[in-house]
Design an enzyme around this catalytic site. Sequence first.
Site, PDB file in Angstrom:
ATOM      1  N   GLN A   1       7.389   8.482 -30.362  1.00 16.18           N
ATOM      2  CA  GLN A   1       8.573   7.824 -30.905  1.00 16.18           C
ATOM      3  C   GLN A   1       9.423   8.856 -31.636  1.00 16.18           C
ATOM      4  O   GLN A   1       9.059   9.336 -32.709  1.00 16.18           O
ATOM      5  CB  GLN A   1       8.148   6.693 -31.833  1.00 16.18           C
ATOM      6  CG  GLN A   1       7.191   5.693 -31.176  1.00 16.18           C
ATOM      7  CD  GLN A   1       7.839   4.907 -30.051  1.00 16.18           C
ATOM      8  OE1 GLN A   1       8.682   4.050 -30.283  1.00 16.18           O
ATOM      9  NE2 GLN A   1       7.445   5.201 -28.817  1.00 16.18           N
TER      10      GLN A   1
ATOM     11  N   ALA B   1      10.083  -4.201 -34.808  1.00 19.72           N
ATOM     12  CA  ALA B   1       9.633  -3.190 -33.856  1.00 19.72           C
ATOM     13  C   ALA B   1      10.696  -2.120 -33.615  1.00 19.72           C
ATOM     14  O   ALA B   1      11.810  -2.179 -34.143  1.00 19.72           O
ATOM     15  CB  ALA B   1       9.238  -3.864 -32.548  1.00 19.72           C
ATOM     16  N   HIS B   2      10.333  -1.152 -32.760  1.00 18.28           N
ATOM     17  CA  HIS B   2      11.213  -0.001 -32.541  1.00 18.28           C
ATOM     18  C   HIS B   2      12.526  -0.403 -31.869  1.00 18.28           C
ATOM     19  O   HIS B   2      12.601  -1.320 -31.070  1.00 18.28           O
ATOM     20  CB  HIS B   2      10.504   1.093 -31.746  1.00 18.28           C
ATOM     21  CG  HIS B   2       9.943   0.672 -30.433  1.00 18.28           C
ATOM     22  ND1 HIS B   2       9.177   1.512 -29.652  1.00 18.28           N
ATOM     23  CD2 HIS B   2      10.026  -0.492 -29.737  1.00 18.28           C
ATOM     24  CE1 HIS B   2       8.827   0.886 -28.546  1.00 18.28           C
ATOM     25  NE2 HIS B   2       9.327  -0.331 -28.576  1.00 18.28           N
ATOM     26  N   ASN B   3      13.582   0.307 -32.267  1.00 16.01           N
ATOM     27  CA  ASN B   3      14.929   0.187 -31.690  1.00 16.01           C
ATOM     28  C   ASN B   3      15.648  -1.108 -32.046  1.00 16.01           C
ATOM     29  O   ASN B   3      16.722  -1.389 -31.508  1.00 16.01           O
ATOM     30  CB  ASN B   3      14.912   0.339 -30.162  1.00 16.01           C
ATOM     31  CG  ASN B   3      14.132   1.546 -29.703  1.00 16.01           C
ATOM     32  OD1 ASN B   3      14.245   2.622 -30.288  1.00 16.01           O
ATOM     33  ND2 ASN B   3      13.318   1.366 -28.674  1.00 16.01           N
TER      34      ASN B   3
END
Length: 341
Positions: A198, A239-241
């Site tokens: 990431q 979560a990511h993004n």
Amino acid sequence: MKRSYSLAELARYLDAELKGDPDYEIRALATLQSASAHQLGFIANPVYQKYLATTQAGALLLRPDFSEYYSGHQLLVANPYQAYAHVSALFDPSVEFSPGIHPTAVIGDGCHLGHGVSIAAHVVLGANVSLGDGAALGPGTVIGDDCHIGARTRLAANVTLYQGVSLGDDCILHAGCVLGADGFGFAPSAGGWIKIHQLGSVVVGNRVEIGASTCIDRGALDDTRIEDGVIIDNLVQIAHNVRIGKNTAIAGHTAIAGSTQIGANCTIAGAVGIVGHLHITDGVHITAMTLVTHSIDKPGSYSSGTPMSQTREWRKNAARFRQLDGLANRLIKIERDQSAE
């Protein structure tokens, strides 16, 4: 911090109309039911009007149209609930921090520490960390390399910021929250899961509050972004993004999957689940325990799930629900037979 205020001081602070003794001293806040002398109460909901005749409060925050129902000291404002929110800051001991660096703190190379920062026991700062003026770090907090923490931002005990996380001004992060851990990114292969490293970060705007034990993952490539004025409750997973728009509120136990974008001025109630790669427009309200499986392009209130009922009734309804497809097919057959006659 000053612990008592005259009604005249509070009236100036709130831009309120004062009825009563301007020198009367207020030492605490309390509810209508529990308040005593020298405590300030408020009434924002008409359902509590019945307590006006019996409250022992030293003074009340009231709308002007409630003034005739109360004979004591009064601070008259257009919105008592907002006034209560503002005045609560004057009596909160948790906002007090003494400038200085505890001798057990570890400060990495190249750090920039603003004026009047407070760094408590066993804090660890990595290399090249920047703290704005008046920033405060609680005991046991760990800040990774290259992080930025804005002016007057406060981190409670045991907060963790991974490398490169950026926090704006006037933020509050409660105990145990984690920002910048790896997003849950893995590529499947015949030999098992391949980790996708990431490479983004987490960027938080100004005046954001993040509750205890909430986790916000770093982006895979682009940053995860929390915009100005967002409030996030305890035990939330982002979560990511993900991108959260300005002034959106998210209640506890909500989970938001990767790459979803949520607009401004939304309210997301407790234990909501939002799947990934969705877009939710501005001004959306999502009720508690809703599962959001598709994008929302119109403002309004959205719900899913089955409300509570008595167990016996719920079991009957669940059994009927399992038969719903068969009942629908039977109804279609009846309609076709009637049409053929």
